[in-house]
Design a protein around this motif. Structure first.
Motif, mmCIF file in Angstrom:
data_model
loop_
_atom_site.group_PDB
_atom_site.id
_atom_site.type_symbol
_atom_site.label_atom_id
_atom_site.label_comp_id
_atom_site.label_asym_id
_atom_site.label_seq_id
_atom_site.Cartn_x
_atom_site.Cartn_y
_atom_site.Cartn_z
ATOM 1 N N ALA A 35 0.834 -1.204 0.000
ATOM 2 C CA ALA A 35 0.000 0.000 0.000
ATOM 3 C C ALA A 35 0.866 1.250 0.000
ATOM 4 N N LEU B 9 1.100 4.139 -2.840
ATOM 5 C CA LEU B 9 0.888 5.565 -2.566
ATOM 6 C C LEU B 9 2.061 6.398 -3.063
ATOM 7 N N ARG C 203 -8.978 5.215 -5.965
ATOM 8 C CA ARG C 203 -8.414 4.063 -5.239
ATOM 9 C C ARG C 203 -7.266 4.514 -4.331
ATOM 10 N N ARG D 41 -8.537 6.453 -1.295
ATOM 11 C CA ARG D 41 -9.114 5.559 -0.281
ATOM 12 C C ARG D 41 -8.009 4.820 0.478
ATOM 13 N N VAL D 42 -7.004 4.323 -0.234
ATOM 14 C CA VAL D 42 -5.882 3.639 0.430
ATOM 15 C C VAL D 42 -5.189 4.608 1.396
ATOM 16 N N ASP E 208 -7.428 5.240 4.457
ATOM 17 C CA ASP E 208 -7.484 4.012 5.264
ATOM 18 C C ASP E 208 -6.226 3.831 6.110
ATOM 19 N N GLN E 209 -5.058 4.225 5.596
ATOM 20 C CA GLN E 209 -3.826 4.111 6.385
ATOM 21 C C GLN E 209 -3.943 4.914 7.684
#
Length: 180
Positions: free
Chosen positions: A4, A8, A36, A39-40, A43-44
Motif C-alpha cells: 500500500a 501511494l 483508489r 481511499r488507500v 485508510d492508512q
C-alpha cells in the motif's frame, strides 16, 4: 502495508525546480485525484488512529484540510482548521514560524479545542517542520494534547521530522523522499 505504501508513493508526482530552481516539489494531487489511491491513503490513517480515540483532528492549511477533514469524518470526531493568518472570522490565537522559503503565521479559533482534547495534527508533507511545530504550539496553548503529528510525505534531509521528534512530538509518516 508495504504494498500500500509503495502504491501511494508511486502516485506522488515530483515537479523539478518548483517553486524555485533546485527544489523537487512532491505533488500529492495525483494521489488525491485517483479514487483508489485516495481511499488507500485515508485508510492508512483511519487504521492508525481508530483505537487511539482522538477527540479531534487538526489540519494544517491547506492540504492538511483535505486529509484531516476526511479522517475526522471517518473517525466520527471534529475537525479543526489551522489557517494562514487573516482567514478566520472569530477570535484567534496565532503562531509565527520559519518556512524553507521565509516566514509565515498560522492561527486558529480560540474555541476550536479545549483542555483535555486529544488531537491528531495532520499535514501533507513535513519539510523543515515549522508549520507542524506552530500548529502543535497553538493546540497546546489552548490546553489540547497533540497525541501525534501525521503526514503523507517526509523529507528527512530537511530535518523537520527530527526536529519534531526531538521536541517530543510523536510522528507518523507514510513515505519518505530523499532530497528536497
Amino acid at each position: 502495508m508495504q504494498d500500500a505504501l509503495a502504491f501511494l508513493k508511486q502516485q506522488i508526482r515530483t515537479v523539478p525546480d518548483w517553486p524555485e530552481p533546485g527544489v523537487q516539489f512532491r505533488d500529492i494531487t495525483p494521489l488525491l485525484s485517483n479514487p483508489r489511491a485516495f481511499r488507500v491513503l485515508i485508510d492508512q490513517f483511519v487504521h492508525r488512529y481508530f483505537d487511539q480515540q482522538p477527540t479531534a483532528v487538526a489540519g494544517l492549511d491547506a492540504r492538511g484540510f483535505i486529509i484531516g477533514s476526511v479522517l475526522a469524518y471517518e473517525l466520527n470526531i471534529g475537525f479543526v482548521p489551522i489557517r494562514k493568518k487573516g482567514k478566520l472570522p472569530f477570535t484567534t490565537v496565532e503562531e509565527t514560524y520559519e518556512l524553507e522559503y521565509g516566514n509565515a503565521t498560522v492561527e486558529m479559533h480560540t474555541d476550536a479545542v479545549k483542555t483535555g482534547d486529544r488531537v491528531v495534527l495532520i499535514d501533507d508533507l513535513i519539510a523543515t517542520g515549522g508549520t507542524m511545530m506552530a500548529g502543535k504550539r497553538l493546540l497546546e496553548r489552548l490546553g489540547a494534547t497533540v497525541i501525534e503529528g501525521a503526514a503523507i510525505v517526509d523529507l528527512p534531509e530537511l530535518g523537520g521530522s527530527k526536529r519534531l521528534r526531538d521536541s517530543g512530538l510523536p510522528l507518523f509518516t507514510l513515505v519518505d523522499f530523499e532530497g528536497h
